[in-house]
Structures are given as structure tokens and as C-alpha cells.
Design a protein around this motif. Structure first.
Motif, PDB file in Angstrom:
ATOM      1  N   THR A 243     -91.377 -31.196 -14.049  1.00  0.00           N
ATOM      2  CA  THR A 243     -90.392 -30.601 -14.941  1.00  0.00           C
ATOM      3  C   THR A 243     -90.236 -29.131 -14.554  1.00  0.00           C
ATOM      4  O   THR A 243     -91.105 -28.308 -14.816  1.00  0.00           O
ATOM      5  CB  THR A 243     -90.817 -30.723 -16.409  1.00  0.00           C
ATOM      6  N   ALA A 244     -89.123 -28.815 -13.907  1.00  0.00           N
ATOM      7  CA  ALA A 244     -88.907 -27.481 -13.354  1.00  0.00           C
ATOM      8  C   ALA A 244     -88.048 -26.640 -14.292  1.00  0.00           C
ATOM      9  O   ALA A 244     -87.049 -27.119 -14.847  1.00  0.00           O
ATOM     10  CB  ALA A 244     -88.240 -27.579 -11.990  1.00  0.00           C
ATOM     11  N   ALA A 245     -88.437 -25.378 -14.452  1.00  0.00           N
ATOM     12  CA  ALA A 245     -87.691 -24.448 -15.288  1.00  0.00           C
ATOM     13  C   ALA A 245     -88.054 -23.030 -14.886  1.00  0.00           C
ATOM     14  O   ALA A 245     -89.096 -22.797 -14.262  1.00  0.00           O
ATOM     15  CB  ALA A 245     -88.005 -24.671 -16.766  1.00  0.00           C
ATOM     16  N   ARG A 246     -87.187 -22.063 -15.230  1.00  0.00           N
ATOM     17  CA  ARG A 246     -87.493 -20.668 -14.917  1.00  0.00           C
ATOM     18  C   ARG A 246     -88.806 -20.252 -15.575  1.00  0.00           C
ATOM     19  O   ARG A 246     -89.601 -19.525 -14.985  1.00  0.00           O
ATOM     20  CB  ARG A 246     -86.351 -19.764 -15.370  1.00  0.00           C
ATOM     21  N   ASN A 247     -89.024 -20.729 -16.799  1.00  0.00           N
ATOM     22  CA  ASN A 247     -90.284 -20.499 -17.500  1.00  0.00           C
ATOM     23  C   ASN A 247     -91.044 -21.817 -17.529  1.00  0.00           C
ATOM     24  O   ASN A 247     -90.740 -22.700 -18.334  1.00  0.00           O
ATOM     25  CB  ASN A 247     -90.026 -19.988 -18.914  1.00  0.00           C
TER      26      ASN A 247
ATOM     27  N   ILE B 124     -95.498 -32.704 -14.899  1.00  0.00           N
ATOM     28  CA  ILE B 124     -96.116 -31.562 -14.209  1.00  0.00           C
ATOM     29  C   ILE B 124     -95.153 -30.388 -14.269  1.00  0.00           C
ATOM     30  O   ILE B 124     -94.096 -30.407 -13.623  1.00  0.00           O
ATOM     31  CB  ILE B 124     -96.404 -31.908 -12.735  1.00  0.00           C
ATOM     32  N   PRO B 125     -95.455 -29.345 -15.038  1.00  0.00           N
ATOM     33  CA  PRO B 125     -94.548 -28.196 -15.119  1.00  0.00           C
ATOM     34  C   PRO B 125     -94.518 -27.427 -13.811  1.00  0.00           C
ATOM     35  O   PRO B 125     -95.529 -27.302 -13.120  1.00  0.00           O
ATOM     36  CB  PRO B 125     -95.129 -27.353 -16.257  1.00  0.00           C
ATOM     37  N   LEU B 126     -93.335 -26.907 -13.481  1.00  0.00           N
ATOM     38  CA  LEU B 126     -93.144 -26.222 -12.203  1.00  0.00           C
ATOM     39  C   LEU B 126     -92.189 -25.050 -12.407  1.00  0.00           C
ATOM     40  O   LEU B 126     -91.086 -25.238 -12.940  1.00  0.00           O
ATOM     41  CB  LEU B 126     -92.556 -27.196 -11.175  1.00  0.00           C
ATOM     42  N   GLN B 127     -92.611 -23.863 -11.981  1.00  0.00           N
ATOM     43  CA  GLN B 127     -91.729 -22.697 -12.095  1.00  0.00           C
ATOM     44  C   GLN B 127     -90.654 -22.785 -11.016  1.00  0.00           C
ATOM     45  O   GLN B 127     -90.942 -22.937  -9.835  1.00  0.00           O
ATOM     46  CB  GLN B 127     -92.536 -21.397 -11.936  1.00  0.00           C
ATOM     47  N   LEU B 128     -89.396 -22.688 -11.443  1.00  0.00           N
ATOM     48  CA  LEU B 128     -88.291 -22.759 -10.490  1.00  0.00           C
ATOM     49  C   LEU B 128     -87.061 -22.103 -11.083  1.00  0.00           C
ATOM     50  O   LEU B 128     -86.525 -22.547 -12.095  1.00  0.00           O
ATOM     51  CB  LEU B 128     -87.974 -24.220 -10.127  1.00  0.00           C
ATOM     52  N   ASP B 129     -86.623 -21.043 -10.440  1.00  0.00           N
ATOM     53  CA  ASP B 129     -85.336 -20.405 -10.744  1.00  0.00           C
ATOM     54  C   ASP B 129     -84.419 -20.741  -9.591  1.00  0.00           C
ATOM     55  O   ASP B 129     -84.612 -20.258  -8.466  1.00  0.00           O
ATOM     56  CB  ASP B 129     -85.519 -18.892 -10.880  1.00  0.00           C
TER      57      ASP B 129
ATOM     58  N   SER C 294     -88.311 -18.428  -5.185  1.00  0.00           N
ATOM     59  CA  SER C 294     -88.797 -19.387  -6.174  1.00  0.00           C
ATOM     60  C   SER C 294     -88.559 -20.814  -5.703  1.00  0.00           C
ATOM     61  O   SER C 294     -89.420 -21.695  -5.852  1.00  0.00           O
ATOM     62  CB  SER C 294     -88.090 -19.148  -7.514  1.00  0.00           C
ATOM     63  N   VAL C 295     -87.395 -21.053  -5.099  1.00  0.00           N
ATOM     64  CA  VAL C 295     -87.077 -22.390  -4.575  1.00  0.00           C
ATOM     65  C   VAL C 295     -88.034 -22.760  -3.446  1.00  0.00           C
ATOM     66  O   VAL C 295     -88.544 -23.886  -3.393  1.00  0.00           O
ATOM     67  CB  VAL C 295     -85.613 -22.424  -4.090  1.00  0.00           C
ATOM     68  N   ARG C 296     -88.302 -21.808  -2.559  1.00  0.00           N
ATOM     69  CA  ARG C 296     -89.216 -22.076  -1.445  1.00  0.00           C
ATOM     70  C   ARG C 296     -90.604 -22.446  -1.956  1.00  0.00           C
ATOM     71  O   ARG C 296     -91.219 -23.412  -1.475  1.00  0.00           O
ATOM     72  CB  ARG C 296     -89.313 -20.841  -0.543  1.00  0.00           C
TER      73      ARG C 296
END
Length: 225
Positions: free
Chosen positions: A34-38, A48-53, A59-61
């Protein structure tokens, strides 16, 4: 694509349609990022939480490096600035395009090699009926979604030889925060949309039309104006 035992990544999964997508993927047997900026807000149990902006290339890399087992990418993250094409802040109009077009493209470019290395899989881009219906009041958002639709079609051709199915999900109003101002009887429940989307992925559908409004608009594209 068989979703059971797939490894899925959903962008914008902290709320709305993204969270429901992640929930239904878990129910179908997928491992889910589960990707999110926060990342702390992407707190769905079992995921599995994942930081992604998606507008930040670094952040993408990092996300592609961490989630190296992904076989199913859902590009769901989005915004709607509401900027007027004639009088609105150009930075807001650019933000719509940076998010929906360049952000989606950046995530796809990062994860396509990951999916290919893992034996192939699928990508689902969450689009809109406004990919085709371009109303003045939603011009900035509609332009960004139209560009994302063109991107989706081109990537479908480019990625098919690499064993990656690319599909588009189109819908009108969904009962989420983004459509809070729309009367309830004009909106579709997100769980209905998500079931249609995931069934479409499993069936290999290139385009998934999730409601009657969207089907009517798509059918009218060839009509003489």
C-alpha cells in the motif's frame, strides 16, 4: 492474469478507491504493497506500507528497489486541483499533469523492469470518463486524464512483448472524498468499481468501463459532432 498469489502495488492506497483496491486484492490472495506519500497512513491490516510520492523520482526509485517482487502495478494515485484552464494558476494545472501523466509514467518506467524480471504480470491505470468527456469546468483534470489514456494505449503496445498486460479503468463518479460534492444517487460504490476492475484484469480486458455513464460516453466517441 491470475491475481491469486500475485504481488501487487497500489499507489494512493491510503484512502478512497486505492484502499478498497488493496482490500479486495488481499481478499483474492495477493500480497499487497500500500503506497502513499505518508506510509503511516497506508495502514491497511495485512498489507505492506510503502512510502511513495509519484511526483518525486527519488521516491519512485526507492520504492522500486524495495518492492522488487511486484508483478501487478496499479497506478491509482491522483489529484484534482480544479484549476480553470483560462484563469487558473498554471502551477496547479501543471500539478494535474505532473501527477496523472508524468507521475504515472515515472512509476511505470520504474516498475516495468521489475515486473518483467518477475516473469511478467499486469499494470492497471485508474483513469476516468473525463479521459473522453472534456468539460470546461474540469478542463485541467480532463486534459491530464486524456494524456494518461494515450500513454496507457501506447504502453500497452510497448509492454505486451515483455509479458506485461496494460489495462485502463474508466469510471464516472465514485463515492470517495474526491466526489464528496456529488449527490449520492449519482455515485457508484467503490467496492463495485474495484470488483469490476479486478475481474477485468483477470479476464485480460484492455479497457474496463465501470458504469453506465462511462459506457455511454465511450460508445458515443465515434458520433459526428
Amino acid at each position: 492474469m491470475d491475481i491469486t498469489n500475485s504481488v501487487a502495488l497500489v499507489t494512493g492506497a491510503n484512502r478512497g478507491l486505492g484502499r478498497v483496491l488493496a482490500q479486495q486484492l488481499l481478499t483474492r490472495g495477493a500480497t499487497v504493497y500500500t503506497a502513499a506519500r505518508n506510509a503511516a497512513a497506508a495502514d491497511l491490516p495485512g498489507a505492506i506500507p510503502l512510502q511513495l510520492d509519484i511526483t518525486d523520482p527519488e521516491s519512485v526509485r526507492r520504492a522500486a528497489e524495495r518492492a522488487g517482487d511486484v508483478t501487478f502495478l496499479i497506478n491509482n494515485a491522483g489529484i484534482s486541483t480544479g484549476a480553470d484552464l483560462l484563469t487558473g494558476d498554471l502551477n496547479q494545472i501543471r500539478l494535474d499533469m505532473e501527477t496523472h501523466y508524468f507521475g504515472t509514467l515515472g512509476v511505470t518506467r520504474a516498475f516495468a523492469p521489475v515486473i518483467e524480471r518477475n516473469g511478467g504480470g499486469a499494470i492497471l491505470n485508474v483513469l476516468s470518463v473525463l479521459s473522453w468527456a472534456h468539460f470546461g469546468g474540469a478542463g485541467s483534470y480532463a486534459a491530464a486524464k486524456a494524456a494518461e489514456w494515450a500513454q496507457t494505449d501506447a504502453l500497452r503496445e510497448l509492454l505486451a512483448p515483455r509479458g506485461i498486460q496494460v489495462s485502463a479503468l474508466h469510471m464516472a463518479y465514485v463515492d470517495t472524498d474526491m466526489a464528496a460534492h456529488i449527490p449520492a444517487d449519482q455515485k457508484t460504490a467503490p467496492d463495485v468499481i474495484v470488483k469490476l476492475a479486478l475481474d477485468g484484469i483477470e479476464a485480460g480486458s484492455p479497457e474496463i468501463l465501470a458504469d453506465e455513464i462511462t459506457r455511454t460516453v465511450k460508445a458515443g466517441l465515434s458520433a459526428t459532432r
